[in-house]
Design a protein around this motif. Structure first.
Motif, short mmCIF file in Angstrom:
data_model
loop_
_atom_site.label_atom_id
_atom_site.label_comp_id
_atom_site.label_asym_id
_atom_site.label_seq_id
_atom_site.Cartn_x
_atom_site.Cartn_y
_atom_site.Cartn_z
N SER A 1 6.97 54.51 -1.59
CA SER A 1 5.86 54.96 -1.41
C SER A 1 5.96 54.39 0.78
O SER A 1 4.95 55.96 1.33
CB SER A 1 4.49 55.21 -2.20
N GLY A 2 5.81 53.22 0.37
CA GLY A 2 5.96 52.76 2.00
C GLY A 2 6.69 53.23 3.20
O GLY A 2 5.94 53.24 4.02
N SER A 3 7.48 53.98 2.46
CA SER A 3 8.97 54.46 3.37
C SER A 3 8.49 55.54 4.48
O SER A 3 8.87 56.12 5.49
CB SER A 3 9.56 54.84 2.53
N ILE A 4 6.71 56.27 3.43
CA ILE A 4 5.94 57.56 5.00
C ILE A 4 7.00 57.16 6.54
O ILE A 4 7.02 58.07 7.08
CB ILE A 4 5.19 57.45 4.07
N LEU A 5 5.74 56.10 6.82
CA LEU A 5 5.61 55.95 8.20
C LEU A 5 6.59 55.30 8.70
O LEU A 5 7.34 55.80 9.95
CB LEU A 5 4.78 54.37 8.07
N ILE A 6 7.77 54.41 7.99
CA ILE A 6 8.97 54.31 8.42
C ILE A 6 10.15 55.83 8.64
O ILE A 6 10.87 55.22 9.63
CB ILE A 6 9.69 53.26 7.91
N GLU A 7 10.06 56.30 7.57
CA GLU A 7 11.14 57.39 7.64
C GLU A 7 9.99 58.46 9.21
O GLU A 7 11.29 59.03 9.79
CB GLU A 7 10.52 58.18 6.74
N GLN A 8 9.20 58.95 8.90
CA GLN A 8 8.37 59.36 10.60
C GLN A 8 8.96 59.02 11.38
O GLN A 8 9.56 59.97 12.38
CB GLN A 8 6.88 59.05 9.51
N VAL A 9 8.57 57.50 11.48
CA VAL A 9 9.32 57.03 13.19
C VAL A 9 10.61 57.01 13.56
O VAL A 9 11.56 57.21 14.54
CB VAL A 9 8.85 55.77 13.26
N PHE A 10 11.60 56.76 12.35
CA PHE A 10 12.53 56.79 12.57
C PHE A 10 13.24 57.70 12.33
O PHE A 10 14.60 58.44 12.02
CB PHE A 10 13.95 55.80 11.46
N GLY A 11 12.91 59.25 11.99
CA GLY A 11 12.82 60.82 11.35
C GLY A 11 14.33 61.20 10.78
O GLY A 11 15.12 61.40 10.59
N LEU A 12 13.59 59.96 9.81
CA LEU A 12 14.11 59.78 8.20
C LEU A 12 13.62 61.02 7.32
O LEU A 12 12.47 60.39 7.17
CB LEU A 12 14.65 58.59 7.36
N HIS A 13 14.08 61.81 6.80
CA HIS A 13 13.90 62.65 5.62
C HIS A 13 14.27 62.06 4.20
O HIS A 13 15.02 63.34 4.40
CB HIS A 13 14.63 64.47 5.70
N GLY A 14 13.02 61.60 3.90
CA GLY A 14 13.04 61.15 2.85
C GLY A 14 12.17 61.40 2.08
O GLY A 14 11.40 62.39 2.60
N MET A 15 11.98 61.06 0.58
CA MET A 15 11.36 61.17 0.14
C MET A 15 9.22 60.94 0.66
O MET A 15 8.26 61.81 -0.34
CB MET A 15 11.13 60.45 -1.64
N GLY A 16 9.54 60.04 1.00
CA GLY A 16 7.74 59.61 1.49
C GLY A 16 7.26 60.44 2.37
O GLY A 16 5.91 61.22 2.28
N GLN A 17 8.23 61.64 3.60
CA GLN A 17 8.19 62.20 4.34
C GLN A 17 7.59 64.19 3.13
O GLN A 17 6.90 64.03 3.96
CB GLN A 17 9.15 62.17 5.31
N LEU A 18 8.29 63.44 2.01
CA LEU A 18 8.56 65.38 1.40
C LEU A 18 7.13 64.64 0.24
O LEU A 18 6.11 65.88 0.69
CB LEU A 18 9.44 64.87 0.18
N ALA A 19 6.62 63.60 -0.18
CA ALA A 19 5.53 63.97 -0.63
C ALA A 19 4.32 63.94 0.30
O ALA A 19 3.37 64.67 0.24
CB ALA A 19 5.37 62.11 -1.16
N PHE A 20 4.11 63.58 1.47
CA PHE A 20 2.91 63.74 2.55
C PHE A 20 3.02 65.36 2.50
O PHE A 20 1.95 65.75 2.80
CB PHE A 20 3.44 62.72 3.57
N ASP A 21 4.08 66.15 3.39
CA ASP A 21 4.03 67.17 2.83
C ASP A 21 3.69 68.40 1.65
O ASP A 21 2.97 68.61 1.72
CB ASP A 21 5.42 68.01 3.26
N ALA A 22 3.97 67.28 1.25
CA ALA A 22 3.84 68.15 -0.58
C ALA A 22 2.08 67.88 -0.63
O ALA A 22 1.70 69.23 -1.25
CB ALA A 22 4.89 67.94 -1.34
#
Lengths: 506, 280
Positions: free
Chosen positions: B216-237
C-alpha cells in the motif's frame, strides 16, 4: 552528495536524443479516448485536436465557423441544417468516410452513457436525413441557433467501429480510428500515449511527425523531467512552480486563459441561503481581491458573472460586490440572522458547510480566508475537504451549504444548465437556484442567434445574476505553460493545445 | 477467511460515500443512465453473489472506468509493485540484519549512537522528499531501479533495524550463550548459531507484517517515479469508486497477505528446528 548522485544513477535509462518525438506532459491519464462518453478534458482535446474532425470548426476566440468534414452548410430555417460532406476523406484505417459515419455518430447521442453535455446539446435533434453519400440534413424539434456551434464540438466517429452496447467496452475506447491530423500509435497504461502524423490528412498536414504524451502525475517530477530535457511542454504549471524565477534552461513561460471561472455555489435550499439579502451579505463579507492575490497567487482576473471577460457578452458595467463587512452585517440583521458572536437563524446557529476538493493548492487557502471573513460578520464556515467522488455525490444530493467549483465556458456562452430552475433536480444547478426572470431570459437565449440581440440578453442575465448572487463569482484563472524554446506554434485555447500547428526547430 | 475479507470489503465499498455512476458522468453528467448501464441498480446481495461466483473462476469482471478486464489491469500493474515491494523487503531486511547486529554488538558506543541518530533522521524524512531528491540527482523515471526501492525500503529498514537490535541485545545476556562459550564455541559461532537464530523471531514476524504495508505504501513512490503499479491502480479505483477493480485489488492483496503469513510460519520452522519436530 556525489555518492548519492552516483547511486541514484544506477540503472538509469539512456536519455532520449533530441530527435525523439515531441514530448508533452499529461498530468492525468484519461479513462478512455472515446469523446462520446468521456468528459475528461484530455479526451475532448485529443478528439478535436488530433484524432477526429467535427463537421464544422469554430474559432474559440471569434466564434467564426470554417469547414471541417462538411465542406458547406446551409440553414434554410432555424430548425434545419443541410451539410454537404467533403469527398475523398479516409479514416486512419483506410476506409472511406461517408454520410453513414455522420448518421451513426448522431444516432448514438441519445443513448445511455453518452456525455451529458452532448446529450443536452442535441436533445432536440430528430432522426437525420441522408441524401446520397455526401449530404445530410439535420432537423431539430425547436429552433436551435447554436446548432452549428454544437456541431463544432462533436467529433465524427467511424460507423464501422461503432458496435451496439456500451461504448467504453469497445476497441475505439483505447485505440481511436479517426480522420484527424494525427493517428493513434500506442497507449502504454500509466506511461504514455503516442500519436503519429496522418500523412493522408485531407487538410493542412501536421508539422510534427510524432508526439508522445507522457503521463506524469506528480507535478514536481514533471518539472524535473523538463529540466532533464525529457519533456518539451508542461501545459499547466502548479501555482508554486509558476512562482519560480529560475526556469529550466531552454524553456520559457507562456501565459494564457482557459475560458473558465472559479466560484462558490450557495445551496439555496439551506436555511437562510434562500434569502437574497443573505447571499448579498456573504458577497460583501468576502474579500475577493485578497483571495485572488493569495490563493490564486495573483494569477486570476476578477469576474462578476459567468461570461468570458473578453467576450462581448460580459457586461463591463456590472461592478460586482465590494468588500464591505459593515454593510454585510446590516443586511444579515435585516434578513433576521442576528446575534452577538455567532449569528442565529430562527434560533439555530448560522453555520455553513463548505465543500472543497481535498488537496487543492488554490482552494485550501481560499477556504481559510473565506472562513476568516465570514467569522468577522458572525457566520461560521465549516471547511470539509472531500475527494472527487464524494464531492459529486454530495453536490448531486444537494448535501452541502457551499462548495468551491470551476466551470468551463463555451463559445457562444450558454448558462442554461447552471442557472435554469429545471436543472436543479438531477442537473447542474447544484445550488437549486430558482428565479422566474432568469428562467425567462435563458429560454429566450435558447432561441436567439449570436449577435447584438443575444449580447443584450446576456447582459441582462449577467446583471440579474449579480443581483441574485447564486454564486460568489471569484475569478478567471491564468494558466502558465512551460514551453521549450525549440517548440513553435503553441497556441492553446479551450479547443486544445493546437497540436497540428506545433513545430520544432532543428 | 478470504470469503470474509471479500464480504467486508464489498460492504465497506458500497457503504462509502460516492457513486461510480456519478464519477463516470462528471459534474455535467446524467447519473441515472449510468447506474443502469453499470448494473448498479440491482440489489446488493445479488451483485455480491454474482461477483463471488465469477471471481471463483478468477473473473473479476470489467472495470467501470474504462471497460477493460479487471484481471488484465491487475496483471499489468502487479509485476511492477511485486518487484518493488520484494526488492524493498529484501533491501530492508538484509540491511536491518547487518545494522541491527552491528548496533547491538557496539551498543553504548558513540558510533552506535550516531547510527541511531541517522536512522531516526531517515525515518523522519518524508518519503516524498527523499524521492524527489533522488530524482533531482538523476534517478531514472519510469522503471524500477535503485531509487524507488530505497525510498520504499527506508521506513521498514529503520523499523527492522530497531527490532533486530533490541532482540539481539536481549539474547546476548542469556545463559545458554555462556554455556556455548564454555563448551569452546568461537564468538562467531555463538553469535550466528545461538544468538542470532533466536533473535530473528521478532524480526521475521515484523517482516511478514511489512509486506501489506509495502504494497500500500508504494502509491507515493509509484507516483513520483512514474511506475504503473498496484498502488496507483488502487488509488485510481478508489477515486472513481470502480467497485469491480477495487474488489479485484482487495482480493489479490488479501491472497498475498495470507501467503506472506504462511511464508512466515515456514521461516519460523527453518529458524527453529524444535518447531519442525513439534509439527504434527
Amino acid at each position: 552528495m556525489k555518492w548519492l548522485a552516483l547511486l541514484a544513477l544506477l540503472g538509469c535509462k539512456q536519455e532520449a536524443p533530441r530527435s525523439a518525438p515531441l514530448r508533452l506532459h499529461m498530468e492525468a491519464e484519461p479513462p478512455t479516448l472515446n469523446p462520446l462518453v468521456e468528459h475528461d478534458a484530455w479526451t475532448t482535446w485529443l478528439a478535436l485536436d488530433a484524432f477526429y474532425d467535427p463537421l464544422v470548426r469554430q474559432d474559440p476566440a471569434t466564434a467564426a465557423l470554417s469547414p471541417g468534414l462538411a465542406l458547406r452548410w446551409q440553414q434554410p430555417d432555424e430548425r434545419t441544417v443541410i451539410l454537404t460532406l467533403r469527398r475523398g476523406v479516409k479514416w486512419h484505417d483506410g476506409k472511406p468516410f461517408s454520410a453513414t459515419d455522420v448518421l451513426a455518430t448522431l444516432a448514438r447521442l441519445h443513448e445511455p452513457g453518452i456525455a451529458a453535455e452532448l446529450q443536452s446539446e442535441f436533445a432536440d435533434l430528430e432522426p437525420v436525413e441522408r441524401v446520397g453519400d455526401d449530404t445530410v440534413i439535420l432537423h431539430f424539434r425547436r429552433p436551435d441557433p447554436l446548432a452549428l456551434s454544437n456541431l463544432s464540438q462533436l467529433p465524427i466517429l467511424p460507423a464501422h467501429q461503432l458496435a451496439a452496447g456500451d461504448l467504453r467496452m469497445q476497441p475505439l475506447a483505447r485505440t481511436p480510428v479517426g480522420t484527424g491530423p494525427f493517428r493513434f500509435l500506442e497507449w502504454r497504461t500509466g506511461e504514455s500515449i503516442r500519436l503519429a502524423r496522418n500523412e493522408r490528412y485531407w487538410g493542412a498536414p501536421a508539422q510534427i511527425a510524432e508526439i508522445e504524451l507522457r503521463i506524469v502525475r506528480d507535478a514536481e517530477a514533471a518539472w524535473e523531467l523538463a529540466r532533464r530535457g525529457e519533456i518539451d511542454l508542461l501545459w499547466r504549471l502548479s501555482p508554486a512552480q509558476a512562482d519560480r524565477a529560475a526556469l529550466p534552461p531552454g524553456f520559457h513561460v507562456h501565459r494564457w486563459h482557459l475560458p473558465s471561472y472559479s466560484f462558490v455555489v450557495w445551496n439555496l435550499q439551506r436555511p437562510g441561503l434562500g434569502d437574497v439579502r443573505v447571499r448579498q451579505a456573504l458577497a460583501l463579507a468576502a474579500d475577493r481581491a485578497r483571495y485572488l492575490k493569495v490563493a490564486f497567487h495573483g494569477r486570476a482576473r476578477p469576474i462578476t458573472g459567468p461570461y468570458p471577460l473578453d467576450s462581448p457578452s460580459y457586461d463591463r458595467t456590472v461592478a460586482g460586490w465590494p468588500h464591505d463587512p459593515v454593510r454585510a452585517r446590516r443586511l444579515l440583521d435585516e434578513a433576521g440572522i442576528r446575534g452577538d458572536g455567532l449569528r442565529r437563524w430562527k434560533e439555530q446557529p448560522f453555520r455553513l458547510t463548505f465543500l472543497l476538493l481535498a488537496g487543492s493548492q488554490t482552494l485550501t487557502p481560499l477556504a481559510t480566508m473565506l472562513q476568516e471573513d465570514l467569522r468577522r460578520v458572525g457566520v461560521e464556515l465549516e471547511i470539509v475537504p472531500v475527494d472527487w467522488a464524494t464531492l459529486l455525490d454530495r453536490l448531486r444530493k444537494h448535501d452541502f451549504d457551499a462548495a468551491a467549483l470551476q466551470w468551463m465556458m463555451r463559445t457562444p456562452p450558454d448558462n442554461s444548465h447552471e442557472f435554469h430552475s429545471s436543472e436543479s433536480a438531477g442537473g447542474q444547478n447544484y445550488g437549486s437556484f430558482r428565479n422566474a426572470e432568469v428562467d425567462q431570459l435563458i429560454d429566450q437565449l435558447k432561441h436567439t442567434a449570436p449577435g447584438p440581440a443575444r449580447v443584450a440578453l446576456d447582459h441582462q442575465l449577467h446583471q440579474l445574476l449579480d443581483r441574485e448572487q447564486p454564486y460568489l463569482f471569484l475569478g478567471c484563472p491564468e494558466i502558465h505553460s512551460l514551453v521549450a524554446e525549440r517548440l513553435h506554434g503553441y497556441a492553446p485555447s479551450a479547443a486544445g493545445l493546437s497540436l497540428a500547428r506545433l513545430s520544432v526547430s532543428p | 477467511m478470504l470469503l470474509g475479507i471479500t464480504l467486508v470489503t464489498f460492504v465497506l465499498i458500497e457503504a462509502s460515500p460516492g457513486d461510480p455512476a456519478l464519477v463516470r458522468s462528471g459534474l455535467k453528467g446524467i447519473a441515472a443512465d449510468n447506474r443502469a448501464l453499470l448494473g448498479l441498480d440491482r440489489p446488493l446481495p445479488k451483485r455480491y453473489l454474482e461477483w463471488l461466483t465469477h471471481s471463483a473462476r478468477l473473473d473479476f469482471g470489467r472495470s467501470l472506468t474504462d471497460g477493460r478486464w479487471v484481471r488484465s489491469r491487475i496483471a499489468e500493474a502487479l509485476p511492477t509493485t511485486a518487484l518493488l515491494a520484494f526488492a524493498a523487503l529484501f533491501v530492508g531486511f538484509a540491511s536491518a540484519l547487518v545494522l541491527g547486529v552491528w548496533s547491538a554488538l557496539h551498543r553504548h558506543t558513540r558510533r552506535a549512537t550516531l547510527l541511531d541518530g541517522a536512522l531516526a533522521l531517515l525515518y523522519g524524512t518524508p518519503a516524498m522528499a527523499t524521492a524527489l531528491l533522488l530524482l533531482r540527482l538523476g534517478a531514472p523515471y519510469g522503471s524500477v531501479g535503485f531509487a524507488p526501492v530505497v525510498c520504499l525500503a527506508l521506513p521498514s529498514l529503520v523499523t527492522l533495524t530497531r527490532h533486530q537490535h533490541t532482540a539481539l541485545v536481549e539474547v546476548l545476556g542469556a545463559d545458554y550463550l555462556r554455556t556455548a562459550r564454555a563448551k569452546g564455541a568461537s564468538e562467531w559461532t555463538v553469535l550466528i548459531r545461538h544468538a542470532l537464530r533466536n533473535a530473528l523471531f521478532p524480526t521475521v514476524t515484523v517482516v511478514s507484517n511489512q509486506l501489506p504495508v509495502l504494497l500500500s505504501g508504494s502509491i507515493l513512490i509509484e507516483q513520483v517515479f512514474g511506475l504503473h503499479g498496484m498502488g496507483q491502480l488502487a488509488f485510481d479505483a478508489l477515486a472513481a469508486r470502480d467497485y469491480p477493480l477495487l474488489m479485484g485489488i482487495a482480493s489479490v492483496s488479501a491472497v498475498i497477505t495470507l501467503l506472506a503469513v504462511q511464508a512466515t510460519e515456514l521461516c519460523y520452522a527453518l529458524i527453529d528446528p524444535r518447531l519442525r519436530k513439534a509439527a504434527p
